[in-house]
Design a protein around this motif. Structure first.
Motif, PDB file in Angstrom:
ATOM      1  N   THR A 714       0.695  -1.530   0.340  1.00  0.00           N
ATOM      2  CA  THR A 714      -0.247  -0.402  -0.004  1.00  0.00           C
ATOM      3  C   THR A 714       1.002   1.061   0.145  1.00  0.00           C
ATOM      4  O   THR A 714       0.866   2.269  -1.454  1.00  0.00           O
ATOM      5  CB  THR A 714      -0.931   0.196   1.422  1.00  0.00           C
ATOM      6  N   LEU A 715       2.346   0.445   1.006  1.00  0.00           N
ATOM      7  CA  LEU A 715       2.933   2.702   1.222  1.00  0.00           C
ATOM      8  C   LEU A 715       3.634   2.781  -0.183  1.00  0.00           C
ATOM      9  O   LEU A 715       3.438   3.969  -0.651  1.00  0.00           O
ATOM     10  CB  LEU A 715       3.394   2.318   1.973  1.00  0.00           C
ATOM     11  N   LEU A 716       3.972   1.688  -0.952  1.00  0.00           N
ATOM     12  CA  LEU A 716       4.827   2.423  -2.402  1.00  0.00           C
ATOM     13  C   LEU A 716       4.101   1.916  -3.335  1.00  0.00           C
ATOM     14  O   LEU A 716       4.282   1.853  -4.722  1.00  0.00           O
ATOM     15  CB  LEU A 716       5.335   1.190  -2.184  1.00  0.00           C
ATOM     16  N   SER A 717       2.229   1.425  -3.548  1.00  0.00           N
ATOM     17  CA  SER A 717       1.962   1.613  -4.802  1.00  0.00           C
ATOM     18  C   SER A 717       2.246   2.584  -5.386  1.00  0.00           C
ATOM     19  O   SER A 717       2.039   4.123  -4.988  1.00  0.00           O
ATOM     20  CB  SER A 717       0.352   1.473  -4.514  1.00  0.00           C
ATOM     21  N   GLY A 718       2.130   2.133  -6.408  1.00  0.00           N
ATOM     22  CA  GLY A 718       2.271   4.214  -7.631  1.00  0.00           C
ATOM     23  C   GLY A 718       3.358   4.387  -7.661  1.00  0.00           C
ATOM     24  O   GLY A 718       3.704   5.644  -8.234  1.00  0.00           O
ATOM     25  N   ARG A 719       4.762   4.576  -7.289  1.00  0.00           N
ATOM     26  CA  ARG A 719       5.858   4.749  -6.623  1.00  0.00           C
ATOM     27  C   ARG A 719       6.877   4.205  -7.421  1.00  0.00           C
ATOM     28  O   ARG A 719       6.959   3.242  -7.202  1.00  0.00           O
ATOM     29  CB  ARG A 719       5.963   5.524  -5.441  1.00  0.00           C
ATOM     30  N   ASP A 720       7.489   5.156  -7.205  1.00  0.00           N
ATOM     31  CA  ASP A 720       8.928   4.858  -8.070  1.00  0.00           C
ATOM     32  C   ASP A 720      10.220   4.437  -6.588  1.00  0.00           C
ATOM     33  O   ASP A 720      10.522   5.359  -6.002  1.00  0.00           O
ATOM     34  CB  ASP A 720       9.547   5.498  -9.250  1.00  0.00           C
ATOM     35  N   ARG A 721      10.225   3.127  -6.510  1.00  0.00           N
ATOM     36  CA  ARG A 721      10.917   2.549  -4.679  1.00  0.00           C
ATOM     37  C   ARG A 721      12.623   2.967  -5.409  1.00  0.00           C
ATOM     38  O   ARG A 721      13.002   3.475  -4.518  1.00  0.00           O
ATOM     39  CB  ARG A 721      11.762   1.482  -5.098  1.00  0.00           C
ATOM     40  N   ARG A 722      13.113   3.901  -6.925  1.00  0.00           N
ATOM     41  CA  ARG A 722      14.432   3.761  -6.582  1.00  0.00           C
ATOM     42  C   ARG A 722      14.859   5.335  -6.711  1.00  0.00           C
ATOM     43  O   ARG A 722      16.048   5.917  -6.246  1.00  0.00           O
ATOM     44  CB  ARG A 722      15.352   3.499  -8.208  1.00  0.00           C
ATOM     45  N   SER A 723      13.854   6.025  -5.800  1.00  0.00           N
ATOM     46  CA  SER A 723      13.281   7.674  -5.276  1.00  0.00           C
ATOM     47  C   SER A 723      13.501   7.610  -4.252  1.00  0.00           C
ATOM     48  O   SER A 723      12.636   8.592  -3.704  1.00  0.00           O
ATOM     49  CB  SER A 723      13.025   7.995  -6.368  1.00  0.00           C
ATOM     50  N   LEU A 724      13.061   6.786  -3.359  1.00  0.00           N
ATOM     51  CA  LEU A 724      12.221   6.681  -2.134  1.00  0.00           C
ATOM     52  C   LEU A 724      12.950   6.632  -0.882  1.00  0.00           C
ATOM     53  O   LEU A 724      14.253   5.813  -0.792  1.00  0.00           O
ATOM     54  CB  LEU A 724      11.087   5.978  -2.449  1.00  0.00           C
ATOM     55  N   VAL A 725      13.033   7.419  -0.084  1.00  0.00           N
ATOM     56  CA  VAL A 725      13.943   6.881   0.931  1.00  0.00           C
ATOM     57  C   VAL A 725      12.471   7.212   2.635  1.00  0.00           C
ATOM     58  O   VAL A 725      12.120   7.520   2.116  1.00  0.00           O
ATOM     59  CB  VAL A 725      15.014   7.289   1.476  1.00  0.00           C
ATOM     60  N   PHE A 726      12.859   5.786   3.053  1.00  0.00           N
ATOM     61  CA  PHE A 726      12.157   5.148   4.371  1.00  0.00           C
ATOM     62  C   PHE A 726      12.613   6.315   5.830  1.00  0.00           C
ATOM     63  O   PHE A 726      13.812   5.287   5.512  1.00  0.00           O
ATOM     64  CB  PHE A 726      11.323   3.958   4.824  1.00  0.00           C
ATOM     65  N   VAL A 727      12.751   7.100   6.835  1.00  0.00           N
ATOM     66  CA  VAL A 727      13.246   7.608   7.232  1.00  0.00           C
ATOM     67  C   VAL A 727      12.247   7.505   9.036  1.00  0.00           C
ATOM     68  O   VAL A 727      11.539   7.357   8.999  1.00  0.00           O
ATOM     69  CB  VAL A 727      13.314   8.949   7.581  1.00  0.00           C
ATOM     70  N   ALA A 728      12.832   6.521   9.934  1.00  0.00           N
ATOM     71  CA  ALA A 728      12.323   6.866  11.235  1.00  0.00           C
ATOM     72  C   ALA A 728      13.129   6.881  11.787  1.00  0.00           C
ATOM     73  O   ALA A 728      14.280   6.853  12.115  1.00  0.00           O
ATOM     74  CB  ALA A 728      12.593   4.791  11.481  1.00  0.00           C
ATOM     75  N   SER A 729      12.679   7.686  12.680  1.00  0.00           N
ATOM     76  CA  SER A 729      13.277   8.339  14.586  1.00  0.00           C
ATOM     77  C   SER A 729      12.173   8.181  15.326  1.00  0.00           C
ATOM     78  O   SER A 729      11.458   7.859  15.542  1.00  0.00           O
ATOM     79  CB  SER A 729      13.193   9.747  14.026  1.00  0.00           C
ATOM     80  N   LEU A 730      13.314   7.741  16.917  1.00  0.00           N
ATOM     81  CA  LEU A 730      12.344   7.570  17.813  1.00  0.00           C
ATOM     82  C   LEU A 730      13.125   8.755  19.032  1.00  0.00           C
ATOM     83  O   LEU A 730      13.932   9.469  19.166  1.00  0.00           O
ATOM     84  CB  LEU A 730      13.295   6.389  18.779  1.00  0.00           C
ATOM     85  N   TYR A 731      12.030   8.909  19.273  1.00  0.00           N
ATOM     86  CA  TYR A 731      11.769  10.793  20.361  1.00  0.00           C
ATOM     87  C   TYR A 731      11.609  10.120  22.124  1.00  0.00           C
ATOM     88  O   TYR A 731      10.743   9.440  21.868  1.00  0.00           O
ATOM     89  CB  TYR A 731      11.019  11.179  19.693  1.00  0.00           C
ATOM     90  N   GLU A 732      11.990  10.134  22.499  1.00  0.00           N
ATOM     91  CA  GLU A 732      12.003  10.711  24.334  1.00  0.00           C
ATOM     92  C   GLU A 732      11.674  11.737  24.324  1.00  0.00           C
ATOM     93  O   GLU A 732      13.207  12.888  24.734  1.00  0.00           O
ATOM     94  CB  GLU A 732      13.955  10.237  24.511  1.00  0.00           C
ATOM     95  N   GLY A 733      10.226  12.539  24.437  1.00  0.00           N
ATOM     96  CA  GLY A 733      10.498  14.365  24.524  1.00  0.00           C
ATOM     97  C   GLY A 733      10.910  14.769  23.447  1.00  0.00           C
ATOM     98  O   GLY A 733      10.005  14.340  22.344  1.00  0.00           O
TER      99      GLY A 733
END
Length: 842
Positions: A714-733
Motif C-alpha cells: 500500500t505504501l509504495l503503490s504507484g511510486r518509484d522505489r528507486r527514488s524513495l527513502v523511509f525515515v524512522a526516528s525515535l524521540y524521547e520527549g
C-alpha cells in the motif's frame, strides 16, 4: 630494590661479521636496519619481497653495564627480559647465562657471579627462527597444518596472514632490566575477589615474596581509590587508622606466599562504559625487613562479577556475558597487533585505538590468537575506559606439537601471562585458540594422515587445549571462564548457530549475499567481516602515482587475500555502480564494507536475547593494506567505523522490509525503560513528504522487538522505489534517540542526482565547524581536507534535503584555506558520467 632499565647504548650486527650499528631497545632487527639506512622502508611499495633474507640470518645485540660496589653489594642480582624474540643466547662477559625459545615469556636469570666491578658486556645472539625450527619440525616425523612455524612460540602473523606481510622478526622486543635487591623482594601481587554483594566485597590478597635466607618479614596492604574506601581487615594481625593491614610472616629461602583478606564495605562496582562507571581501587603491598621497607608493588583492580552463561535452552545452548548480574550484549571487534614491528607501538597509539573503540560504543575487544599477549598499557586503558577483553591464548589456524618439550614451554608461557593479566577487571574470558577445532573437523586437515598420525595430532591438541591451558587458568586465575576454541563449531555444523560462539564467513569467503546475514545469526557472533581498501591518503603513503590501481603489482602486494580484489569487485557489482576511477573505487569499497557489516550487526542486535554478541573482524591494521579493518594503519576511520558508531549505540532503530511489509524494530541496551514516539516518514529525494505516521511506544530495558508494521504494498503503490527513502526516528520527549534511513533498492539502482551541497565553515576551538545542507538527497557524503592531517566528527553520512548537519573538523593546522582545500564527495560523484541524472555505466 633497584631496577635499572637496559635501554641505552645498544648496537647490533649479523652474528660474527660486519660492522656494528646503533640499535634501539626495545626494538627489532627490521627497524634497526631501517634506522641505519641498511634497508628500504618495508611498507613502501613492494619492498616486502626484497627483505625476506633477514629472517634467515642470525643477529647479535650488545651493550655495556657499569657496575659499582654499591650495586655489587646487593645479595640478589638478576637480568630480567620481558620479551626476547625468539631463539636467543644471552651472554654476560662471554659467559652463557640463558637460552630462550619463547617470544611470549618473561625470562629471569641470576647474574651475581658473572657481573664484576666496572664495565661488563651484555651480548644477546638471536638465532634465525626459520633455521632453528626446521630440525625440530622434521623430528616430529609428520607434517602439521601450519608448517614448520608451529614449533616456534612466536607471533603467528609475523609469518604472514591474509592481511599481514611476512616479516619474521628477531630482537629484544620488550624492556630488559638489571635488578638488584637485598634480603627479599616482591615478585607478584594478586587480588582475588572471593565475594561481592551490595554491602561488602571480600578480597584475598596474595603477596609472592622471594627470599634469599630464612627471615621474618612484615607485609602491609593498603587500599586507595576515588572516595572513601572504608577498608576493614579480617584474618590480619593489625590494622591502623588509615585502613592499612599488616601481617608478619616467616620466610623460607626461595618463593613464599603471604595471604591477607580484605573486606570493603559499600563497594563501588566496575562497569563497561555503556552501563556505568569504571571505579578502580589501588591495592598496594609493602615488604619490610627489620622495620625497613625493602620493596613495594601495587595493582589496580575493579570490583565486579563477570560470568559466561553457557546453559542449555529450548534453542540449543546460550552463550552470553553477565556483568554484575546483568546480561550484556557485547558490541565490538577483533583486535590484531597494531604493527608488524611491535617496537613502533607507542602508548599514544594504544590510547588512540582504545579511544576510537570507545567512541564507536564498543564494550568488548577480542584479542586474537595469532598475534601477541598485548602490552600492559592496552589492558590498563580497557580498565579505564570500561571495555571488556576476550583474551585468546596465542594459537591460531594451525595444529601444534604434542611433545613434552613444547607443552612444558607453553605451560610456562600460560603461567606468566595469566599472572600478568589476571588483576585486570577488563579480562572477561580466556580462550584456548582461534579456529583450530573448526579447521580440524571442517577444513580437510585430517586428509593425508594415517589413523595413527591423526590420533597423535589430536592427542596433542587435547593435551594443550583441554588440559594444560584450562589447568593453568584454574590454578592462576580461578573463577574466570575458559573456552577451548573459538568458534565452538564451524559454519558447516548446524549447531554453530544454536550453541556457543560463531564465526560466520559465508559472506565474503563463500560469496554469499549480504542478505544472508539476516538468516545466519548465532548465539554470539565472535567473527564475521568484509574487506575494503584503506583511505586514499593511506594508499598515497606507500605508493607512487603509477601504482594506484586495483591490479598493479604494488597494490597486489598490499592485498594479502588471494581472492580479495576479486571478491570486492564481485560484491561491488552486485550492490553499487562501477566507480569511474581508482579514487572512487577506494571510497566505494568502504561504503560496500560498511553496508555489509551494517546488515550483520542489525540482524545480530534484533535477535537479542537469542544472540548476545557481535564482534566483527577486524578493528585495526598492522600495516597499510586492503583488509577487513574499520580503522586503517594510518589511524583513519573507514566508513565502517563511522557506521559502527551508530549501530552500536545503546538504542538502535532497524527497519526491515520483507516484501509485503515494513517493520520498525527498536533494540535497547539501556537499563531503563524508554517512553517515547516513533516518527515515520516516506520522502522522495527532493525532500517531499509522501507519507507520515507516528506511534507512541514504551521500550523495555534490554529488549528488542518490532513496534510498527506498515503494509509495503500500500505504501509504495504507484511510486518509484528507486527514488524513495523511509525515515524512522525515535524521540524521547523532544530529543531524538535514534534514527534509521531505509532504501528500497540496492545503492546501484537508486535514482541519485547531482546534489549541490552547501557548506558553512566557522573556526572553533581545535578546528572548525562545518554546516552542510542540500536541496536533494546526498548519499554517503564524504569530507576530506586536501593535503592536511585532520579528523571529522562524522563522515560517509546521508544528507537529507532541507536538513542541516554540523560536522567538527579537528586539525592542528591554523590559518589555512579551509574552503579551498575542503573536498565534499557523495556517491553520485563516483559515477562514470557526471550529470543531473547519472546513468548506470555499462
Amino acid at each position: 630494590m633497584v631496577r635499572i632499565e637496559l635501554d641505552r647504548d645498544w648496537r647490533f650486527r649479523k652474528v660474527g661479521s660486519g660492522p656494528w650499528y646503533p640499535a634501539r631497545v626495545p626494538g627489532c632487527v627490521h627497524t634497526d636496519l631501517l634506522a641505519n639506512g641498511l634497508i628500504e622502508d618495508p611498507f613502501y611499495r613492494d619492498n616486502e619481497h626484497a627483505l625476506q633474507w633477514i629472517e634467515n640470518e642470525d643477529w647479535e645485540y650488545e651493550t655495556v653495564i657499569e657496575a659499582d660496589d654499591r650495586l655489587l653489594d646487593n645479595e640478589g642480582l638478576e637480568l630480567s627480559f620481558e620479551g626476547l624474540d625468539t631463539y636467543a643466547d644471552v651472554y654476560l662477559n662471554d659467559s652463557l647465562l640463558l637460552r630462550t625459545d619463547n617470544m611470549f615469556r618473561r625470562w629471569r636469570v641470576p647474574c651475581g657471579g658473572h657481573l664484576w666491578r666496572g664495565t661488563n658486556t651484555l651480548r644477546i645472539s638471536f638465532r634465525s627462527p626459520i633455521e632453528e625450527a626446521l630440525p625440530v619440525y622434521r623430528a616430529l616425523g609428520h607434517e602439521l597444518p601450519g608448517g614448520s612455524k608451529v614449533v616456534t612460540r612466536k607471533a603467528g602473523y609475523h609469518y604472514g596472514w591474509d592481511w599481514a606481510p611476512r616479516f619474521v622478526t628477531s630482537g629484544i622486543w620488550r624492556p630488559a632490566f638489571l635488578v638488584a635487591w637485598d634480603g627479599a623482594r616482591i615478585t607478584d601481587l594478586q587480588v582475588f575477589q572471593s565475594s561481592l554483594t551490595g554491602e561488602c566485597a571480600t578480597c584475598s590478597v596474595t603477596v609472592e615474596i622471594e627470599s634469599i635466607v630464612p627471615q621474618d618479614c612484615e607485609v602491609s596492604i593498603s587500599l586507595g581509590g576515588t572516595g572513601d574506601t572504608g577498608v576493614t581487615g579480617c584474618d590480619v594481625l593489625e590494622k591502623d587508622s588509615r585502613g592499612t593491614v599488616r601481617r608478619t610472616a616467616r620466610l623460607a629461602p626461595g618463593t613464599n606466599e603471604v595471604a591477607l583478606n580484605l573486606e570493603i564495605p559499600d563497594p563501588i562496582l566496575w562497569w563497561t562504559h555503556d552501563l556505568g562507571g569504571q571505579f578502580l581501587y589501588t591495592v598496594k603491598a609493602e615488604l619490610r625487613l627489620a622495620g625497613a621497607t625493602v620493596d613495594a608493588a601495587e595493582r589496580r583492580v575493579g570490583l565486579r562479577t563477570i560470568e559466561v552463561v553457557a546453559e542449555p535452552d529450548e534453542d540449543g545452548e546460550t552463550f552470553y556475558f553477565r556483568l554484575n548480574g546483568v546480561p550484556v550484549f557485547m558490541k565490538g571487534a577483533n583486535l590484531i597487533p597494531l604493527d608488524c614491528f611491535l617496537d613502533r607501538v607507542t602508548p599514544e597509539r594504544y590510547e588512540a585505538l582504545v579511544r576510537d573503540a570507545t567512541l564507536a560504543n564498543m564494550n568488548m575487544l577480542r584479542i586474537w590468537g595469532g598475534g601477541i599477549y598485548e602490552n600492559d598499557r592496552l589492558y590498563d586503558l580497557c580498565d579505564e575506559h570500561g571495555i571488556l577483553v576476550w583474551q585468546d591464548f596465542m594459537f591460531a589456524c594451525a595444529m601444534y606439537p604434542g611433545t613434552d618439550t613444547f607443552l612444558a614451554n607453553v605451560a610456562h608461557e600460560a603461567r606468566h601471562n595469566i599472572r600478568r593479566l589476571r588483576n585486570h577487571p577488563c579480562i572477561a574470558l580466556w580462550c584456548g585458540n582461534n579456529e583450530i577445532d573448526e579447521a580440524w573437523h571442517n577444513w580437510g586437515w585430517q586428509a593425508g594422515y594415517n589413523p595413527a598420525e591423526r590420533a597423535t595430532i589430536r592427542t596433542g591438541y587435547e593435551k594443550l587445549f583441554l588440559e594444560i591451558l584450562p589447568g593453568a587458568v584454574a590454578a592462576y586465575d580461578p573463577g574466570r571462564f575458559y573456552w577451548p576454541s573459538s568458534p565452538r563449531f564451524g559454519r558447516a555444523d548446524p549447531r554453530s548457530l544454536t550453541e556457543g560462539d560463531a564465526h560466520y564467513w559465508g559472506v565474503w569467503h563463500d560469496g554469499e549475499p549480504f542478505e544472508v546475514f539476516d538468516e545466519k545469526v548465532g548465539r554470539f557472533m565472535s567473527e564475521y567481516g568484509f574487506q575494503s581498501f584503506p583511505a586514499f591518503e593511506t594508499v598515497e603513503s606507500f605508493t607512487l602515482p603509477t601504482d594506484r590501481g586495483i591490479e598493479t603489482a604494488v597494490m597486489r602486494s598490499h592485498q594479502k587475500h588471494p581472492r580479495g580484489n576479486e571478491l570486492i569487485l564481485d560484491y561491488m557489482n552486485r550492490y553499487y555502480r562501477r566507480p569511474k576511477d581508482f579514487t572512487s573505487f577506494v571510497y566505494v569499497s568502504q561504503l560496500l564494507q560498511a553496508e555489509g557489516i551494517r546488515r550483520g550487526i542489525e540482524a545480530h542486535r534484533r535477535a537479542t536475547p537469542y544472540c548476545m554478541g557481535s564482534l566483527y573482524w577486524q578493528l585495526n591494521d598492522c600495516w597499510p593494506v586492503a583488509s577487513w579493518s574499520s580503522i586503517d594503519y594510518g589511524g583513519r576511520w573507514k566508513a565502517l567505523h563511522y557506521r559502527v558508531r551508530e549501530l552500536f549505540e545503546d538504542v538502535l532503530l532497524s527497519v526491515v522490509e520483507d516484501g509485503e511489509s515494513i517493520s520498525v524494530h527498536v533494540v535497547s541496551d539501556r537499563l531503563q525503560t524508554i517512553a517515547g514516539t516513533i516518527e515515520m516518514q516516506l520522502l522522495d529525494f527532493s525532500g517531499n513528504l509522501l507519507w507520515g505516521d507516528m506511534v507512541r511506544v514504551t521500550v523495555a530495558e534490554r529488549s528488542s522487538r518490532s513496534y510498527a508494521r506498515i503494509a509495503g504494498i500500500t505504501l509504495l503503490s504507484g511510486r518509484d522505489r528507486r527514488s524513495l527513502v523511509f525515515v524512522a526516528s525515535l524521540y524521547e520527549g523532544s530529543s531524538r534517540v535514534a534514527r534509521s534511513l531505509h532504501y528500497f533498492v540496492p545503492p546501484k539502482e537508486l535514482e541519485l542526482r547531482a546534489a549541490a551541497i552547501q557548506t558553512e565553515i566557522h573556526p572553533v576551538h581545535h578546528g572548525y565547524s562545518i554546516g552542510l545542507t542540500t536541496g536533494k538527497l546526498a548519499k554517503n557524503v564524504y569530507l576530506s581536507l586536501e593535503g592536511a592531517e585532520c579528523s571529522f566528527s562524522d563522515n560517509y553520512f546521508d544528507l537529507l534535503p532541507g536538513e542541516k548537519i554540523l560536522v567538527s573538523l579537528v586539525t592542528e593546522e591554523r590559518h589555512i584555506d579551509i574552503p579551498g582545500r575542503l573536498r565534499v564527495t557523495s556517491l553520485v560523484d563516483t559515477y562514470r558520467v557526471s550529470s543531473d541524472r547519472a546513468p548506470v555505466p555499462e
